[in-house]
Design a protein around this motif. Structure first.
Motif, PDB file in Angstrom:
ATOM      1  N   TYR A  41       6.852-114.657  16.264  1.00 23.63           N
ATOM      2  CA  TYR A  41       9.008-115.419  16.294  1.00 23.63           C
ATOM      3  C   TYR A  41       9.465-114.451  15.891  1.00 23.63           C
ATOM      4  O   TYR A  41       9.757-113.784  15.251  1.00 23.63           O
ATOM      5  CB  TYR A  41       8.810-116.599  15.314  1.00 23.63           C
ATOM      6  CG  TYR A  41       7.915-118.029  15.904  1.00 23.63           C
ATOM      7  CD1 TYR A  41       8.764-118.313  16.620  1.00 23.63           C
ATOM      8  CD2 TYR A  41       6.968-117.978  15.626  1.00 23.63           C
ATOM      9  CE1 TYR A  41       7.147-119.344  17.155  1.00 23.63           C
ATOM     10  CE2 TYR A  41       5.785-118.817  15.602  1.00 23.63           C
ATOM     11  CZ  TYR A  41       6.383-119.729  16.666  1.00 23.63           C
ATOM     12  OH  TYR A  41       5.656-121.184  17.214  1.00 23.63           O
ATOM     13  N   CYS A  42      10.846-113.466  17.062  1.00 25.39           N
ATOM     14  CA  CYS A  42      11.379-113.063  16.016  1.00 25.39           C
ATOM     15  C   CYS A  42      12.828-114.418  15.777  1.00 25.39           C
ATOM     16  O   CYS A  42      13.047-115.263  15.653  1.00 25.39           O
ATOM     17  CB  CYS A  42      12.253-112.326  17.567  1.00 25.39           C
ATOM     18  SG  CYS A  42      13.401-113.355  18.456  1.00 25.39           S
ATOM     19  N   ALA A  43      13.067-113.619  14.054  1.00 28.25           N
ATOM     20  CA  ALA A  43      14.238-114.384  13.966  1.00 28.25           C
ATOM     21  C   ALA A  43      15.473-113.775  12.916  1.00 28.25           C
ATOM     22  O   ALA A  43      14.957-112.512  12.868  1.00 28.25           O
ATOM     23  CB  ALA A  43      13.543-115.287  12.556  1.00 28.25           C
ATOM     24  N   ALA A  44      16.363-113.924  12.684  1.00 27.18           N
ATOM     25  CA  ALA A  44      17.696-113.709  12.399  1.00 27.18           C
ATOM     26  C   ALA A  44      18.146-114.626  11.403  1.00 27.18           C
ATOM     27  O   ALA A  44      18.561-115.365  10.469  1.00 27.18           O
ATOM     28  CB  ALA A  44      18.679-113.876  13.019  1.00 27.18           C
ATOM     29  N   GLY A  45      17.862-113.244   9.957  1.00 26.49           N
ATOM     30  CA  GLY A  45      18.788-113.922   8.618  1.00 26.49           C
ATOM     31  C   GLY A  45      20.025-112.911   7.705  1.00 26.49           C
ATOM     32  O   GLY A  45      19.538-111.900   8.374  1.00 26.49           O
ATOM     33  N   ARG A  46      20.345-113.028   6.656  1.00 22.26           N
ATOM     34  CA  ARG A  46      21.349-112.215   6.029  1.00 22.26           C
ATOM     35  C   ARG A  46      20.845-112.428   4.990  1.00 22.26           C
ATOM     36  O   ARG A  46      21.469-111.385   3.636  1.00 22.26           O
ATOM     37  CB  ARG A  46      23.016-113.171   6.011  1.00 22.26           C
ATOM     38  CG  ARG A  46      23.568-112.443   7.688  1.00 22.26           C
ATOM     39  CD  ARG A  46      24.508-113.352   8.292  1.00 22.26           C
ATOM     40  NE  ARG A  46      24.770-114.647   8.115  1.00 22.26           N
ATOM     41  CZ  ARG A  46      25.931-115.397   8.446  1.00 22.26           C
ATOM     42  NH1 ARG A  46      27.007-114.450   8.670  1.00 22.26           N
ATOM     43  NH2 ARG A  46      26.039-116.532   8.453  1.00 22.26           N
ATOM     44  N   THR A  47      21.116-113.707   4.661  1.00 22.72           N
ATOM     45  CA  THR A  47      20.579-113.861   2.605  1.00 22.72           C
ATOM     46  C   THR A  47      19.378-113.175   2.052  1.00 22.72           C
ATOM     47  O   THR A  47      18.942-113.440   0.522  1.00 22.72           O
ATOM     48  CB  THR A  47      21.244-115.291   2.518  1.00 22.72           C
ATOM     49  OG1 THR A  47      20.716-116.530   2.183  1.00 22.72           O
ATOM     50  CG2 THR A  47      22.871-115.053   2.581  1.00 22.72           C
ATOM     51  N   GLY A  48      18.002-113.604   3.203  1.00 19.59           N
ATOM     52  CA  GLY A  48      16.533-113.910   2.544  1.00 19.59           C
ATOM     53  C   GLY A  48      16.188-112.436   2.546  1.00 19.59           C
ATOM     54  O   GLY A  48      16.997-111.764   3.286  1.00 19.59           O
ATOM     55  N   ARG A  49      14.932-112.117   1.361  1.00 18.43           N
ATOM     56  CA  ARG A  49      14.526-111.306   1.792  1.00 18.43           C
ATOM     57  C   ARG A  49      13.473-111.566   2.190  1.00 18.43           C
ATOM     58  O   ARG A  49      12.955-112.665   2.889  1.00 18.43           O
ATOM     59  CB  ARG A  49      13.671-111.394  -0.016  1.00 18.43           C
ATOM     60  CG  ARG A  49      14.313-111.191  -1.499  1.00 18.43           C
ATOM     61  CD  ARG A  49      14.143-111.049  -2.818  1.00 18.43           C
ATOM     62  NE  ARG A  49      13.261-109.977  -2.741  1.00 18.43           N
ATOM     63  CZ  ARG A  49      12.506-109.239  -3.902  1.00 18.43           C
ATOM     64  NH1 ARG A  49      12.430-110.444  -4.858  1.00 18.43           N
ATOM     65  NH2 ARG A  49      11.771-108.005  -3.616  1.00 18.43           N
ATOM     66  N   PRO A  50      12.861-110.459   2.971  1.00 15.50           N
ATOM     67  CA  PRO A  50      11.882-110.155   3.180  1.00 15.50           C
ATOM     68  C   PRO A  50      10.624-111.706   3.110  1.00 15.50           C
ATOM     69  O   PRO A  50      10.197-111.220   2.177  1.00 15.50           O
ATOM     70  CB  PRO A  50      11.247-108.905   3.762  1.00 15.50           C
ATOM     71  CG  PRO A  50      12.203-108.077   3.544  1.00 15.50           C
ATOM     72  CD  PRO A  50      12.952-108.941   2.438  1.00 15.50           C
ATOM     73  N   GLY A  51      10.193-112.106   4.116  1.00 18.59           N
ATOM     74  CA  GLY A  51       9.354-113.206   3.981  1.00 18.59           C
ATOM     75  C   GLY A  51      10.416-114.956   3.481  1.00 18.59           C
ATOM     76  O   GLY A  51       8.961-115.672   3.822  1.00 18.59           O
ATOM     77  N   ASP A  52      11.338-114.815   3.363  1.00 19.96           N
ATOM     78  CA  ASP A  52      11.776-115.933   3.105  1.00 19.96           C
ATOM     79  C   ASP A  52      12.347-116.580   3.976  1.00 19.96           C
ATOM     80  O   ASP A  52      13.480-116.450   4.570  1.00 19.96           O
ATOM     81  CB  ASP A  52      13.450-115.724   2.360  1.00 19.96           C
ATOM     82  CG  ASP A  52      13.955-117.037   1.122  1.00 19.96           C
ATOM     83  OD1 ASP A  52      13.203-118.167   1.164  1.00 19.96           O
ATOM     84  OD2 ASP A  52      14.584-116.593   0.979  1.00 19.96           O
TER      85      ASP A  52
END
Length: 123
Positions: free
Chosen positions: A95-106
């Motif tokens: 899966y690809c995913a996008a986020g802004r606030t989390g650390r890697p793996g969150d």
């Protein structure tokens, strides 16, 4: 209508290579961190790697470091996961995913997920 769509999965023999693509549309993800996760049957979803879209900074899980690499094409709004020296234990839905606030793996910090693409590595 922001969307991430993975492609490029398939069946490959151990030791082989495969490149996955993740096409982003509907909005700009240039302020996001773009992650790859994978999930094998009966297993928790596992972090694979990350690229910061704007800076190109990369992070990899120890299990794939040295074998997998992440890149992106800004003009095409597309993320890539190059997988080399594949092992049977790499078999999973990716899966690809996008986020802004989390650390890697969150996983809880992910804002957008792709639908996943199956990668099967045979012995």
């Amino acid at each position: 209508q922001a969307q991430l769509v993975e492609s490029g999965g398939g069946l490959v023999q151990a030791g082989g290579s495969l490149r996955l693509s993740c096409a982003a549309s509907g909005r700009s993800f240039h302020t996001y961190a773009m992650d790859w996760f994978r999930q094998a049957p009966g297993k928790e979803r596992e972090f694979v790697g990350r690229i910061n879209w704007s800076s190109g900074n990369r992070y990899y899980a120890d299990s794939v470091k040295g074998r997998f690499s992440i890149s992106r094409n800004n003009a095409k709004n597309t993320l890539y996961l190059q997988m080399n020296s594949l092992k049977p234990e790499d078999t999973a839905v990716y899966y690809c995913a996008a986020g802004r606030t989390g650390r890697p793996g969150d996983i809880s910090s992910i804002e957008y997920w792709g639908q996943g693409t199956q990668v099967t590595v045979s012995s």
